[in-house]
Scaffold this motif. Structure first.
Motif, PDB file in Angstrom:
ATOM      1  N   PHE A  87      54.449  59.515 -33.951  1.00 20.47           N
ATOM      2  CA  PHE A  87      54.335  60.504 -32.896  1.00 20.47           C
ATOM      3  C   PHE A  87      53.627  59.925 -31.686  1.00 20.47           C
ATOM      4  O   PHE A  87      52.712  59.138 -31.804  1.00 20.47           O
ATOM      5  CB  PHE A  87      53.552  61.732 -33.389  1.00 20.47           C
ATOM      6  N   PRO A  88      54.022  60.352 -30.490  1.00 21.90           N
ATOM      7  CA  PRO A  88      53.267  59.980 -29.300  1.00 21.90           C
ATOM      8  C   PRO A  88      51.957  60.724 -29.262  1.00 21.90           C
ATOM      9  O   PRO A  88      51.717  61.621 -30.062  1.00 21.90           O
ATOM     10  CB  PRO A  88      54.200  60.413 -28.154  1.00 21.90           C
TER      11      PRO A  88
ATOM     12  N   ALA B 195      63.267  58.377 -33.703  1.00 24.17           N
ATOM     13  CA  ALA B 195      63.542  59.456 -32.759  1.00 24.17           C
ATOM     14  C   ALA B 195      62.506  59.487 -31.636  1.00 24.17           C
ATOM     15  O   ALA B 195      62.827  59.803 -30.481  1.00 24.17           O
ATOM     16  CB  ALA B 195      63.562  60.796 -33.495  1.00 24.17           C
ATOM     17  N   THR B 196      61.273  59.137 -31.954  1.00 31.89           N
ATOM     18  CA  THR B 196      60.231  59.100 -30.931  1.00 31.89           C
ATOM     19  C   THR B 196      60.473  57.967 -29.938  1.00 31.89           C
ATOM     20  O   THR B 196      60.224  58.118 -28.738  1.00 31.89           O
ATOM     21  CB  THR B 196      58.856  58.930 -31.593  1.00 31.89           C
ATOM     22  N   VAL B 197      60.968  56.824 -30.428  1.00 33.43           N
ATOM     23  CA  VAL B 197      61.321  55.726 -29.523  1.00 33.43           C
ATOM     24  C   VAL B 197      62.439  56.171 -28.584  1.00 33.43           C
ATOM     25  O   VAL B 197      62.405  55.890 -27.378  1.00 33.43           O
ATOM     26  CB  VAL B 197      61.736  54.483 -30.331  1.00 33.43           C
ATOM     27  N   ALA B 198      63.434  56.874 -29.128  1.00 32.41           N
ATOM     28  CA  ALA B 198      64.514  57.380 -28.280  1.00 32.41           C
ATOM     29  C   ALA B 198      63.970  58.347 -27.225  1.00 32.41           C
ATOM     30  O   ALA B 198      64.406  58.329 -26.065  1.00 32.41           O
ATOM     31  CB  ALA B 198      65.573  58.069 -29.138  1.00 32.41           C
ATOM     32  N   ALA B 199      63.002  59.179 -27.604  1.00 36.08           N
ATOM     33  CA  ALA B 199      62.400  60.103 -26.647  1.00 36.08           C
ATOM     34  C   ALA B 199      61.645  59.342 -25.560  1.00 36.08           C
ATOM     35  O   ALA B 199      61.693  59.727 -24.376  1.00 36.08           O
ATOM     36  CB  ALA B 199      61.457  61.064 -27.373  1.00 36.08           C
TER      37      ALA B 199
ATOM     38  N   LEU C 176      64.089  58.032 -23.046  1.00 33.94           N
ATOM     39  CA  LEU C 176      64.541  59.095 -22.147  1.00 33.94           C
ATOM     40  C   LEU C 176      63.445  59.468 -21.148  1.00 33.94           C
ATOM     41  O   LEU C 176      63.737  59.823 -19.995  1.00 33.94           O
ATOM     42  CB  LEU C 176      64.958  60.320 -22.964  1.00 33.94           C
ATOM     43  N   ARG C 177      62.202  59.374 -21.572  1.00 32.00           N
ATOM     44  CA  ARG C 177      61.106  59.623 -20.633  1.00 32.00           C
ATOM     45  C   ARG C 177      61.119  58.594 -19.502  1.00 32.00           C
ATOM     46  O   ARG C 177      60.898  58.938 -18.333  1.00 32.00           O
ATOM     47  CB  ARG C 177      59.773  59.571 -21.376  1.00 32.00           C
ATOM     48  N   LEU C 178      61.386  57.330 -19.848  1.00 37.23           N
ATOM     49  CA  LEU C 178      61.470  56.283 -18.823  1.00 37.23           C
ATOM     50  C   LEU C 178      62.638  56.545 -17.880  1.00 37.23           C
ATOM     51  O   LEU C 178      62.504  56.409 -16.654  1.00 37.23           O
ATOM     52  CB  LEU C 178      61.612  54.922 -19.498  1.00 37.23           C
TER      53      LEU C 178
ATOM     54  N   HIS D 262      55.628  53.326 -14.691  1.00 36.34           N
ATOM     55  CA  HIS D 262      54.745  52.407 -15.413  1.00 36.34           C
ATOM     56  C   HIS D 262      54.177  53.062 -16.679  1.00 36.34           C
ATOM     57  O   HIS D 262      54.084  52.422 -17.735  1.00 36.34           O
ATOM     58  CB  HIS D 262      53.613  51.952 -14.502  1.00 36.34           C
ATOM     59  N   ALA D 263      53.792  54.345 -16.585  1.00 36.15           N
ATOM     60  CA  ALA D 263      53.269  55.046 -17.767  1.00 36.15           C
ATOM     61  C   ALA D 263      54.346  55.170 -18.839  1.00 36.15           C
ATOM     62  O   ALA D 263      54.074  54.997 -20.039  1.00 36.15           O
ATOM     63  CB  ALA D 263      52.745  56.420 -17.367  1.00 36.15           C
ATOM     64  N   ALA D 264      55.593  55.461 -18.422  1.00 37.29           N
ATOM     65  CA  ALA D 264      56.680  55.580 -19.384  1.00 37.29           C
ATOM     66  C   ALA D 264      56.997  54.233 -20.024  1.00 37.29           C
ATOM     67  O   ALA D 264      57.289  54.159 -21.226  1.00 37.29           O
ATOM     68  CB  ALA D 264      57.924  56.153 -18.697  1.00 37.29           C
ATOM     69  N   GLN D 265      56.955  53.151 -19.246  1.00 36.16           N
ATOM     70  CA  GLN D 265      57.195  51.819 -19.810  1.00 36.16           C
ATOM     71  C   GLN D 265      56.124  51.450 -20.826  1.00 36.16           C
ATOM     72  O   GLN D 265      56.422  50.885 -21.880  1.00 36.16           O
ATOM     73  CB  GLN D 265      57.246  50.782 -18.682  1.00 36.16           C
TER      74      GLN D 265
END
Length: 509
Positions: A34-35, A329-333, A336-338, A390-393
Protein backbone atom coordinates in the motif's frame (compact mmCIF):
# COMPACT_ATOMS: atom_id res chain seq x y z
CA UNK A 1 14.34 -32.79 38.21
CA UNK A 2 16.26 -29.75 37.00
CA UNK A 3 16.23 -31.07 33.46
CA UNK A 4 12.46 -31.48 33.47
CA UNK A 5 11.87 -28.05 34.92
CA UNK A 6 14.12 -26.42 32.32
CA UNK A 7 12.25 -28.23 29.57
CA UNK A 8 8.92 -27.09 30.96
CA UNK A 9 10.06 -23.49 31.02
CA UNK A 10 11.77 -23.54 27.62
CA UNK A 11 9.15 -24.86 25.23
CA UNK A 12 6.23 -22.54 26.12
CA UNK A 13 8.60 -19.64 25.42
CA UNK A 14 10.00 -21.01 22.16
CA UNK A 15 6.63 -21.63 20.49
CA UNK A 16 5.23 -18.09 21.00
CA UNK A 17 8.46 -16.50 19.76
CA UNK A 18 8.25 -18.63 16.64
CA UNK A 19 4.59 -17.68 16.15
CA UNK A 20 5.30 -14.01 16.67
CA UNK A 21 8.12 -13.92 14.14
CA UNK A 22 6.16 -15.71 11.39
CA UNK A 23 3.00 -13.68 11.94
CA UNK A 24 4.96 -10.44 12.05
CA UNK A 25 6.61 -11.26 8.74
CA UNK A 26 3.30 -12.18 7.11
CA UNK A 27 1.67 -8.90 8.14
CA UNK A 28 4.71 -6.77 7.39
CA UNK A 29 4.78 -8.28 3.90
CA UNK A 30 1.21 -7.22 3.30
CA UNK A 31 1.91 -3.71 4.55
CA UNK A 32 4.32 -3.16 1.65
CA UNK A 33 1.44 -3.42 -0.81
CA UNK A 34 0.00 0.00 0.00
CA UNK A 35 1.08 3.59 -0.56
CA UNK A 36 1.38 5.94 2.37
CA UNK A 37 -1.95 6.23 4.08
CA UNK A 38 -3.50 3.53 1.94
CA UNK A 39 -2.90 0.45 4.04
CA UNK A 40 -5.87 -1.00 5.88
CA UNK A 41 -5.76 -0.71 9.62
CA UNK A 42 -4.10 -3.56 11.38
CA UNK A 43 -1.03 -4.06 9.25
CA UNK A 44 2.08 -4.08 11.42
CA UNK A 45 3.86 -6.33 13.87
CA UNK A 46 1.89 -8.84 15.85
CA UNK A 47 2.83 -11.03 18.76
CA UNK A 48 1.17 -13.98 20.41
CA UNK A 49 0.12 -13.17 23.97
CA UNK A 50 2.00 -15.86 25.86
CA UNK A 51 3.68 -15.45 29.23
CA UNK A 52 7.39 -14.73 29.25
CA UNK A 53 7.67 -16.67 32.48
CA UNK A 54 5.17 -19.53 32.47
CA UNK A 55 5.74 -20.32 36.13
CA UNK A 56 5.01 -16.77 37.23
CA UNK A 57 2.37 -16.14 34.55
CA UNK A 58 3.71 -12.67 33.77
CA UNK A 59 3.60 -10.95 30.38
CA UNK A 60 6.17 -8.44 29.18
CA UNK A 61 5.07 -4.79 28.85
CA UNK A 62 5.93 -4.79 25.14
CA UNK A 63 3.80 -7.87 24.58
CA UNK A 64 0.90 -6.27 26.45
CA UNK A 65 1.23 -3.12 24.34
CA UNK A 66 1.23 -5.19 21.15
CA UNK A 67 -1.88 -7.06 22.25
CA UNK A 68 -3.67 -3.78 22.96
CA UNK A 69 -2.71 -2.15 19.65
CA UNK A 70 -2.91 -4.93 17.08
CA UNK A 71 -6.44 -5.41 15.73
CA UNK A 72 -5.74 -9.00 14.62
CA UNK A 73 -5.68 -9.96 18.31
CA UNK A 74 -9.07 -8.33 18.84
CA UNK A 75 -12.62 -8.91 17.67
CA UNK A 76 -16.20 -7.79 18.02
CA UNK A 77 -17.64 -10.29 20.55
CA UNK A 78 -20.80 -11.88 19.23
CA UNK A 79 -23.59 -13.63 21.11
CA UNK A 80 -24.33 -14.18 24.76
CA UNK A 81 -22.58 -16.73 26.97
CA UNK A 82 -24.63 -19.83 27.73
CA UNK A 83 -24.33 -22.58 30.31
CA UNK A 84 -23.60 -25.18 27.62
CA UNK A 85 -20.06 -26.10 26.63
CA UNK A 86 -19.41 -25.40 22.97
CA UNK A 87 -17.29 -27.76 20.91
CA UNK A 88 -15.30 -25.77 18.39
CA UNK A 89 -13.22 -27.29 15.61
CA UNK A 90 -10.41 -25.55 13.77
CA UNK A 91 -12.74 -24.87 10.85
CA UNK A 92 -15.35 -23.39 13.21
CA UNK A 93 -12.76 -21.14 14.81
CA UNK A 94 -11.51 -19.93 11.42
CA UNK A 95 -15.06 -19.24 10.25
CA UNK A 96 -15.76 -17.16 13.36
CA UNK A 97 -12.46 -15.32 12.98
CA UNK A 98 -13.26 -14.44 9.37
CA UNK A 99 -16.54 -12.99 10.55
CA UNK A 100 -15.68 -11.17 13.76
CA UNK A 101 -11.91 -10.50 13.80
CA UNK A 102 -11.23 -6.80 14.18
CA UNK A 103 -8.23 -6.74 11.82
CA UNK A 104 -10.32 -8.10 8.97
CA UNK A 105 -13.18 -5.72 9.75
CA UNK A 106 -10.74 -2.80 9.61
CA UNK A 107 -9.42 -4.05 6.27
CA UNK A 108 -12.94 -4.34 4.87
CA UNK A 109 -13.73 -0.79 5.97
CA UNK A 110 -10.50 0.39 4.31
CA UNK A 111 -11.80 -1.24 1.14
CA UNK A 112 -15.07 0.65 1.51
CA UNK A 113 -13.10 3.89 1.85
CA UNK A 114 -11.13 3.08 -1.31
CA UNK A 115 -14.41 2.46 -3.13
CA UNK A 116 -15.71 5.85 -1.95
CA UNK A 117 -12.54 7.54 -3.25
CA UNK A 118 -13.03 5.87 -6.62
CA UNK A 119 -16.65 7.05 -6.75
CA UNK A 120 -15.54 10.59 -5.90
CA UNK A 121 -12.97 10.53 -8.73
CA UNK A 122 -15.65 9.27 -11.13
CA UNK A 123 -18.04 12.06 -10.14
CA UNK A 124 -15.47 14.64 -11.25
CA UNK A 125 -15.76 13.26 -14.82
CA UNK A 126 -19.57 13.27 -14.97
CA UNK A 127 -21.93 16.22 -15.58
CA UNK A 128 -23.02 18.17 -12.55
CA UNK A 129 -26.62 19.46 -12.69
CA UNK A 130 -28.05 21.94 -10.24
CA UNK A 131 -31.14 24.14 -9.89
CA UNK A 132 -31.05 27.69 -8.60
CA UNK A 133 -33.74 30.23 -7.83
CA UNK A 134 -33.28 33.73 -6.47
CA UNK A 135 -35.24 36.85 -5.65
CA UNK A 136 -33.18 40.02 -5.44
CA UNK A 137 -34.09 43.48 -4.05
CA UNK A 138 -31.55 46.21 -4.60
CA UNK A 139 -31.00 49.94 -4.41
CA UNK A 140 -27.82 51.24 -6.04
CA UNK A 141 -26.01 54.48 -5.31
CA UNK A 142 -25.32 56.28 -8.57
CA UNK A 143 -23.16 58.79 -6.78
CA UNK A 144 -20.98 56.11 -5.28
CA UNK A 145 -20.23 54.58 -8.67
CA UNK A 146 -19.53 58.03 -10.21
CA UNK A 147 -22.32 58.01 -12.78
CA UNK A 148 -23.09 61.60 -13.98
CA UNK A 149 -24.74 63.30 -16.99
CA UNK A 150 -22.90 65.98 -18.99
CA UNK A 151 -23.87 69.67 -18.23
CA UNK A 152 -25.54 69.96 -21.63
CA UNK A 153 -28.26 67.56 -20.47
CA UNK A 154 -29.72 70.27 -18.29
CA UNK A 155 -30.54 68.08 -15.28
CA UNK A 156 -28.79 65.83 -12.77
CA UNK A 157 -29.32 62.16 -11.92
CA UNK A 158 -30.77 61.29 -8.52
CA UNK A 159 -28.22 60.00 -5.96
CA UNK A 160 -29.78 56.48 -5.95
CA UNK A 161 -31.71 54.31 -8.33
CA UNK A 162 -34.47 53.66 -5.85
CA UNK A 163 -35.51 50.17 -4.91
CA UNK A 164 -36.06 47.56 -7.62
CA UNK A 165 -36.42 43.81 -7.64
CA UNK A 166 -35.42 40.98 -9.91
CA UNK A 167 -36.33 37.25 -9.85
CA UNK A 168 -34.66 34.38 -11.64
CA UNK A 169 -34.82 30.57 -11.74
CA UNK A 170 -32.42 28.37 -13.71
CA UNK A 171 -31.27 24.80 -14.21
CA UNK A 172 -27.53 24.65 -14.84
CA UNK A 173 -25.27 21.87 -16.09
CA UNK A 174 -21.52 21.74 -16.35
CA UNK A 175 -19.12 19.00 -17.30
CA UNK A 176 -15.51 18.48 -18.41
CA UNK A 177 -15.39 17.43 -22.07
CA UNK A 178 -11.68 16.67 -22.25
CA UNK A 179 -9.57 16.38 -19.10
CA UNK A 180 -6.89 13.68 -19.33
CA UNK A 181 -5.64 14.40 -15.81
CA UNK A 182 -9.03 13.73 -14.22
CA UNK A 183 -9.45 10.56 -16.31
CA UNK A 184 -6.08 9.18 -15.15
CA UNK A 185 -6.86 10.06 -11.54
CA UNK A 186 -10.08 8.07 -11.80
CA UNK A 187 -8.14 5.13 -13.21
CA UNK A 188 -5.65 5.51 -10.35
CA UNK A 189 -8.42 5.31 -7.75
CA UNK A 190 -9.89 2.30 -9.54
CA UNK A 191 -6.51 0.53 -9.33
CA UNK A 192 -6.23 1.44 -5.64
CA UNK A 193 -9.69 -0.03 -5.06
CA UNK A 194 -8.55 -3.29 -6.68
CA UNK A 195 -5.45 -3.24 -4.47
CA UNK A 196 -7.63 -2.77 -1.40
CA UNK A 197 -9.86 -5.71 -2.38
CA UNK A 198 -6.80 -7.91 -2.78
CA UNK A 199 -5.44 -6.63 0.54
CA UNK A 200 -8.66 -7.69 2.23
CA UNK A 201 -8.19 -11.19 0.82
CA UNK A 202 -4.65 -11.18 2.18
CA UNK A 203 -6.01 -10.03 5.54
CA UNK A 204 -8.19 -13.15 5.53
CA UNK A 205 -5.01 -15.23 5.23
CA UNK A 206 -3.52 -13.35 8.19
CA UNK A 207 -6.65 -14.07 10.23
CA UNK A 208 -6.47 -17.76 9.29
CA UNK A 209 -2.88 -17.88 10.52
CA UNK A 210 -3.66 -15.98 13.73
CA UNK A 211 -6.64 -18.22 14.50
CA UNK A 212 -4.77 -21.41 13.58
CA UNK A 213 -1.77 -20.52 15.73
CA UNK A 214 -3.96 -19.61 18.71
CA UNK A 215 -6.12 -22.71 18.27
CA UNK A 216 -3.15 -25.07 18.24
CA UNK A 217 -1.77 -23.25 21.27
CA UNK A 218 -4.99 -24.27 23.04
CA UNK A 219 -4.56 -27.85 21.76
CA UNK A 220 -0.99 -27.92 23.07
CA UNK A 221 -2.00 -26.47 26.44
CA UNK A 222 -4.81 -29.02 26.71
CA UNK A 223 -2.31 -31.81 26.04
CA UNK A 224 -0.05 -30.38 28.75
CA UNK A 225 -2.95 -30.48 31.20
CA UNK A 226 -3.65 -34.12 30.35
CA UNK A 227 0.04 -34.97 30.68
CA UNK A 228 0.24 -33.14 34.01
CA UNK A 229 -2.82 -35.00 35.29
CA UNK A 230 -1.30 -38.34 34.33
CA UNK A 231 2.01 -37.37 35.93
CA UNK A 232 0.23 -36.32 39.12
CA UNK A 233 -1.69 -39.59 39.27
CA UNK A 234 1.56 -41.51 38.81
CA UNK A 235 3.30 -39.40 41.48
CA UNK A 236 0.44 -39.95 43.95
CA UNK A 237 0.50 -43.71 43.41
CA UNK A 238 4.29 -43.84 43.69
CA UNK A 239 4.18 -41.75 46.87
CA UNK A 240 1.73 -44.26 48.34
CA UNK A 241 4.02 -47.16 47.48
CA UNK A 242 7.09 -45.42 48.94
CA UNK A 243 5.18 -44.54 52.11
CA UNK A 244 4.07 -48.14 52.52
CA UNK A 245 7.64 -49.38 52.06
CA UNK A 246 8.92 -46.82 54.54
CA UNK A 247 6.38 -47.97 57.10
CA UNK A 248 7.50 -51.53 56.42
CA UNK A 249 11.08 -50.38 56.96
CA UNK A 250 12.06 -51.41 53.46
CA UNK A 251 12.86 -47.91 52.12
CA UNK A 252 14.68 -45.06 53.86
CA UNK A 253 12.87 -41.89 54.87
CA UNK A 254 14.65 -39.84 52.19
CA UNK A 255 12.68 -41.75 49.54
CA UNK A 256 9.42 -40.60 51.11
CA UNK A 257 10.69 -37.01 51.12
CA UNK A 258 11.63 -37.24 47.46
CA UNK A 259 8.27 -38.78 46.59
CA UNK A 260 6.47 -36.00 48.47
CA UNK A 261 8.46 -33.31 46.68
CA UNK A 262 7.75 -34.94 43.32
CA UNK A 263 4.02 -35.17 44.10
CA UNK A 264 3.81 -31.49 45.06
CA UNK A 265 5.84 -30.55 41.99
CA UNK A 266 3.36 -32.47 39.85
CA UNK A 267 0.48 -30.62 41.54
CA UNK A 268 2.10 -27.26 40.78
CA UNK A 269 2.80 -28.32 37.22
CA UNK A 270 -0.88 -29.20 36.78
CA UNK A 271 -1.98 -25.86 38.23
CA UNK A 272 0.32 -23.98 35.85
CA UNK A 273 -0.88 -26.02 32.89
CA UNK A 274 -4.53 -25.40 33.71
CA UNK A 275 -3.85 -21.69 34.12
CA UNK A 276 -2.06 -21.53 30.75
CA UNK A 277 -4.93 -23.41 29.09
CA UNK A 278 -7.53 -20.95 30.35
CA UNK A 279 -5.43 -17.97 29.24
CA UNK A 280 -4.90 -19.49 25.81
CA UNK A 281 -8.65 -20.02 25.50
CA UNK A 282 -9.24 -16.38 26.40
CA UNK A 283 -6.71 -15.35 23.75
CA UNK A 284 -8.59 -17.30 21.10
CA UNK A 285 -11.88 -15.87 22.43
CA UNK A 286 -10.54 -12.37 21.75
CA UNK A 287 -9.41 -13.31 18.23
CA UNK A 288 -12.64 -14.97 17.04
CA UNK A 289 -15.26 -13.07 19.04
CA UNK A 290 -16.43 -15.65 21.59
CA UNK A 291 -17.80 -14.12 24.83
CA UNK A 292 -15.14 -14.52 27.49
CA UNK A 293 -17.59 -16.20 29.87
CA UNK A 294 -18.55 -18.88 27.35
CA UNK A 295 -17.22 -22.35 28.17
CA UNK A 296 -15.89 -24.28 25.17
CA UNK A 297 -13.58 -27.11 24.28
CA UNK A 298 -11.75 -28.11 21.09
CA UNK A 299 -13.77 -30.47 18.91
CA UNK A 300 -11.68 -33.39 17.71
CA UNK A 301 -8.16 -34.57 18.39
CA UNK A 302 -5.65 -32.85 16.11
CA UNK A 303 -2.83 -35.31 16.50
CA UNK A 304 -0.03 -35.99 14.09
CA UNK A 305 -1.09 -36.06 10.43
CA UNK A 306 1.74 -36.23 7.88
CA UNK A 307 2.28 -33.40 5.41
CA UNK A 308 1.65 -34.80 1.96
CA UNK A 309 4.57 -34.32 -0.48
CA UNK A 310 2.35 -32.64 -3.08
CA UNK A 311 1.05 -30.22 -0.45
CA UNK A 312 4.54 -29.13 0.55
CA UNK A 313 5.92 -28.61 -2.95
CA UNK A 314 5.66 -24.92 -3.86
CA UNK A 315 5.83 -25.65 -7.60
CA UNK A 316 2.81 -27.95 -7.39
CA UNK A 317 0.90 -25.91 -4.83
CA UNK A 318 0.76 -22.83 -7.14
CA UNK A 319 1.21 -20.02 -4.58
CA UNK A 320 -1.57 -17.42 -4.65
CA UNK A 321 -0.28 -14.43 -2.72
CA UNK A 322 -2.88 -11.69 -2.55
CA UNK A 323 -0.40 -9.26 -1.01
CA UNK A 324 1.80 -9.57 -4.11
CA UNK A 325 -1.20 -9.04 -6.39
CA UNK A 326 -2.20 -6.03 -4.29
CA UNK A 327 1.31 -4.59 -4.62
CA UNK A 328 1.14 -4.99 -8.39
CA UNK A 329 -2.16 -3.11 -8.46
CA UNK A 330 -0.58 -0.39 -6.33
CA UNK A 331 2.30 -0.06 -8.82
CA UNK A 332 -0.27 0.34 -11.60
CA UNK A 333 -2.00 3.04 -9.54
CA UNK A 334 1.31 4.87 -9.07
CA UNK A 335 1.91 4.77 -12.83
CA UNK A 336 -1.51 6.32 -13.40
CA UNK A 337 -0.74 8.95 -10.78
CA UNK A 338 2.38 9.90 -12.77
CA UNK A 339 0.39 10.07 -15.99
CA UNK A 340 -2.21 12.27 -14.30
CA UNK A 341 0.48 14.63 -13.04
CA UNK A 342 2.05 14.86 -16.52
CA UNK A 343 -1.39 15.44 -18.08
CA UNK A 344 -1.83 18.60 -16.02
CA UNK A 345 0.17 20.36 -18.77
CA UNK A 346 -2.46 19.47 -21.41
CA UNK A 347 -5.42 21.71 -22.37
CA UNK A 348 -8.73 21.15 -20.62
CA UNK A 349 -12.07 21.55 -22.37
CA UNK A 350 -15.31 22.03 -20.44
CA UNK A 351 -18.76 23.50 -20.97
CA UNK A 352 -21.40 25.26 -18.93
CA UNK A 353 -25.06 25.64 -19.84
CA UNK A 354 -28.11 27.02 -18.05
CA UNK A 355 -31.78 27.50 -18.90
CA UNK A 356 -34.60 29.21 -17.04
CA UNK A 357 -36.58 32.37 -16.69
CA UNK A 358 -36.16 35.81 -15.18
CA UNK A 359 -38.12 38.99 -14.59
CA UNK A 360 -39.58 41.33 -12.05
CA UNK A 361 -41.63 38.45 -10.62
CA UNK A 362 -42.43 34.87 -11.63
CA UNK A 363 -45.62 36.02 -13.40
CA UNK A 364 -43.58 38.11 -15.82
CA UNK A 365 -40.73 35.72 -16.51
CA UNK A 366 -38.87 35.84 -19.78
CA UNK A 367 -36.70 33.03 -21.05
CA UNK A 368 -33.01 33.23 -20.18
CA UNK A 369 -30.33 30.74 -21.26
CA UNK A 370 -26.60 30.47 -21.53
CA UNK A 371 -24.11 28.10 -23.15
CA UNK A 372 -20.41 28.53 -22.52
CA UNK A 373 -17.46 26.51 -23.75
CA UNK A 374 -14.10 26.83 -22.01
CA UNK A 375 -10.61 25.90 -23.08
CA UNK A 376 -7.95 26.21 -20.41
CA UNK A 377 -4.24 25.94 -21.15
CA UNK A 378 -1.73 26.21 -18.27
CA UNK A 379 1.01 28.65 -19.23
CA UNK A 380 2.83 29.19 -15.96
CA UNK A 381 2.08 27.36 -12.68
CA UNK A 382 5.16 28.34 -10.67
CA UNK A 383 6.53 24.80 -10.72
CA UNK A 384 3.42 23.15 -9.24
CA UNK A 385 3.03 20.66 -12.09
CA UNK A 386 6.74 19.88 -12.04
CA UNK A 387 6.62 19.16 -8.30
CA UNK A 388 3.56 16.90 -8.80
CA UNK A 389 5.43 14.94 -11.47
CA UNK A 390 8.53 14.58 -9.28
CA UNK A 391 6.42 13.37 -6.32
CA UNK A 392 4.65 10.84 -8.56
CA UNK A 393 7.97 9.59 -9.97
CA UNK A 394 9.35 9.13 -6.46
CA UNK A 395 6.23 7.27 -5.35
CA UNK A 396 6.36 5.00 -8.42
CA UNK A 397 10.01 4.13 -7.80
CA UNK A 398 9.23 3.29 -4.18
CA UNK A 399 6.25 1.07 -5.08
CA UNK A 400 8.28 -0.80 -7.70
CA UNK A 401 11.05 -1.45 -5.19
CA UNK A 402 8.54 -2.65 -2.62
CA UNK A 403 6.91 -4.98 -5.17
CA UNK A 404 10.28 -6.46 -6.07
CA UNK A 405 11.09 -6.97 -2.39
CA UNK A 406 7.67 -8.44 -1.68
CA UNK A 407 7.95 -10.96 -4.52
CA UNK A 408 11.29 -12.09 -3.10
CA UNK A 409 9.85 -12.18 0.41
CA UNK A 410 6.89 -14.28 -0.74
CA UNK A 411 9.25 -16.83 -2.29
CA UNK A 412 11.33 -16.73 0.89
CA UNK A 413 8.23 -17.31 3.05
CA UNK A 414 7.23 -20.36 1.02
CA UNK A 415 10.68 -21.91 1.16
CA UNK A 416 11.23 -21.26 4.87
CA UNK A 417 7.72 -22.47 5.75
CA UNK A 418 8.34 -25.66 3.79
CA UNK A 419 11.69 -26.19 5.54
CA UNK A 420 10.08 -25.58 8.95
CA UNK A 421 7.27 -28.03 8.15
CA UNK A 422 9.69 -30.77 7.11
CA UNK A 423 12.04 -30.22 10.04
CA UNK A 424 9.24 -30.08 12.62
CA UNK A 425 7.63 -33.20 11.12
CA UNK A 426 10.91 -35.05 11.64
CA UNK A 427 11.05 -33.64 15.16
CA UNK A 428 7.58 -35.01 15.93
CA UNK A 429 8.61 -38.51 14.87
CA UNK A 430 11.78 -38.39 16.99
CA UNK A 431 9.86 -36.98 19.98
CA UNK A 432 7.26 -39.76 19.68
CA UNK A 433 9.97 -42.42 19.74
CA UNK A 434 11.67 -40.77 22.72
CA UNK A 435 8.39 -40.66 24.59
CA UNK A 436 7.82 -44.37 24.01
CA UNK A 437 11.33 -45.19 25.19
CA UNK A 438 10.96 -42.97 28.28
CA UNK A 439 7.68 -44.70 29.22
CA UNK A 440 9.32 -48.11 28.88
CA UNK A 441 12.24 -46.97 31.00
CA UNK A 442 9.86 -45.72 33.68
CA UNK A 443 7.95 -49.01 33.72
CA UNK A 444 11.18 -50.96 34.13
CA UNK A 445 12.43 -48.63 36.89
CA UNK A 446 9.20 -49.04 38.82
CA UNK A 447 9.44 -52.83 38.54
CA UNK A 448 13.07 -52.74 39.69
CA UNK A 449 12.13 -50.54 42.64
CA UNK A 450 9.17 -52.73 43.58
CA UNK A 451 11.44 -55.80 43.56
CA UNK A 452 14.08 -54.03 45.64
CA UNK A 453 16.72 -54.04 42.90
CA UNK A 454 17.20 -50.25 42.84
CA UNK A 455 16.39 -47.21 44.91
CA UNK A 456 13.74 -44.56 44.42
CA UNK A 457 16.16 -42.07 42.81
CA UNK A 458 16.23 -44.10 39.61
CA UNK A 459 12.42 -44.09 39.49
CA UNK A 460 12.36 -40.35 40.07
CA UNK A 461 14.80 -39.73 37.24
CA UNK A 462 12.81 -41.97 34.89
CA UNK A 463 9.61 -40.17 35.83
CA UNK A 464 11.17 -36.78 35.10
CA UNK A 465 12.44 -38.12 31.79
CA UNK A 466 8.87 -39.08 30.87
CA UNK A 467 7.67 -35.58 31.75
CA UNK A 468 10.41 -34.06 29.62
CA UNK A 469 9.65 -36.44 26.73
CA UNK A 470 5.93 -35.63 26.90
CA UNK A 471 6.66 -31.90 26.89
CA UNK A 472 9.07 -32.33 23.99
CA UNK A 473 6.44 -34.22 21.99
CA UNK A 474 3.74 -31.62 22.70
CA UNK A 475 6.03 -28.77 21.72
CA UNK A 476 7.17 -30.60 18.58
CA UNK A 477 3.61 -31.38 17.52
CA UNK A 478 2.59 -27.77 18.19
CA UNK A 479 5.48 -26.49 16.07
CA UNK A 480 4.56 -28.88 13.27
CA UNK A 481 0.90 -27.85 13.24
CA UNK A 482 1.80 -24.16 13.29
CA UNK A 483 4.35 -24.75 10.53
CA UNK A 484 1.58 -26.22 8.38
CA UNK A 485 -0.63 -23.21 9.07
CA UNK A 486 2.32 -20.97 8.24
CA UNK A 487 2.87 -22.85 4.99
CA UNK A 488 -0.79 -22.40 4.09
CA UNK A 489 -0.46 -18.67 4.73
CA UNK A 490 2.81 -18.46 2.76
CA UNK A 491 1.21 -20.17 -0.25
CA UNK A 492 -1.83 -17.87 -0.06
CA UNK A 493 -5.55 -18.66 -0.03
CA UNK A 494 -4.97 -20.23 3.39
CA UNK A 495 -8.58 -20.99 4.27
CA UNK A 496 -8.89 -23.35 1.27
CA UNK A 497 -5.61 -25.13 2.12
CA UNK A 498 -6.32 -25.81 5.81
CA UNK A 499 -8.62 -28.82 5.14
CA UNK A 500 -5.97 -30.20 2.77
CA UNK A 501 -3.22 -29.92 5.36
CA UNK A 502 -5.13 -31.20 8.40
CA UNK A 503 -7.96 -33.31 7.05
CA UNK A 504 -10.76 -34.44 9.36
CA UNK A 505 -9.77 -34.56 13.06
CA UNK A 506 -10.41 -37.64 15.11
CA UNK A 507 -13.28 -37.41 17.62
CA UNK A 508 -12.24 -36.30 21.09
CA UNK A 509 -11.79 -39.21 23.43
Amino acid sequence: MKFAESQRARFPMTAPIFLASVLALSIAAGAQAFPDGGAPAGYGSINTPRPINPAAGTTSPSARATQNLNPYLGSTPHGVATNDTLHISLEDAIARGLQYNLGLIDSQQAGADARAQRERALSALLPQISARAEQTYQQLSLKAIGLRLPPQAGFHLPPTTGQFGYSEARIAAESPLLNISLLDRYRQQKALESASVLATKDARDVVVFAVGAAYFQVIASQARVQTAQAALASAVELNRQVTDQFKSEISPEIDTLRANVEMHTAEQRLTDAQNDLEKDKLTLDRIIGIPLDQAWAPAGDYGYSPLLPEASAPAKSKPIRFDVASAKATVAASQLRLRAAQAERLPEVSFHASYGGGGVNPANYNRVDEITGNVSVPLFTSGRIRSDVHAAQSDLAQRRAELSDLEGRAAYDVRTAELDARASESGVKVAAENRTLAERALAQSQDRYTNGVTNYLEVLQAQEAVVAADENYIASLFSFNVAKVSLARALGSAESRIPEFFGTPEPTR
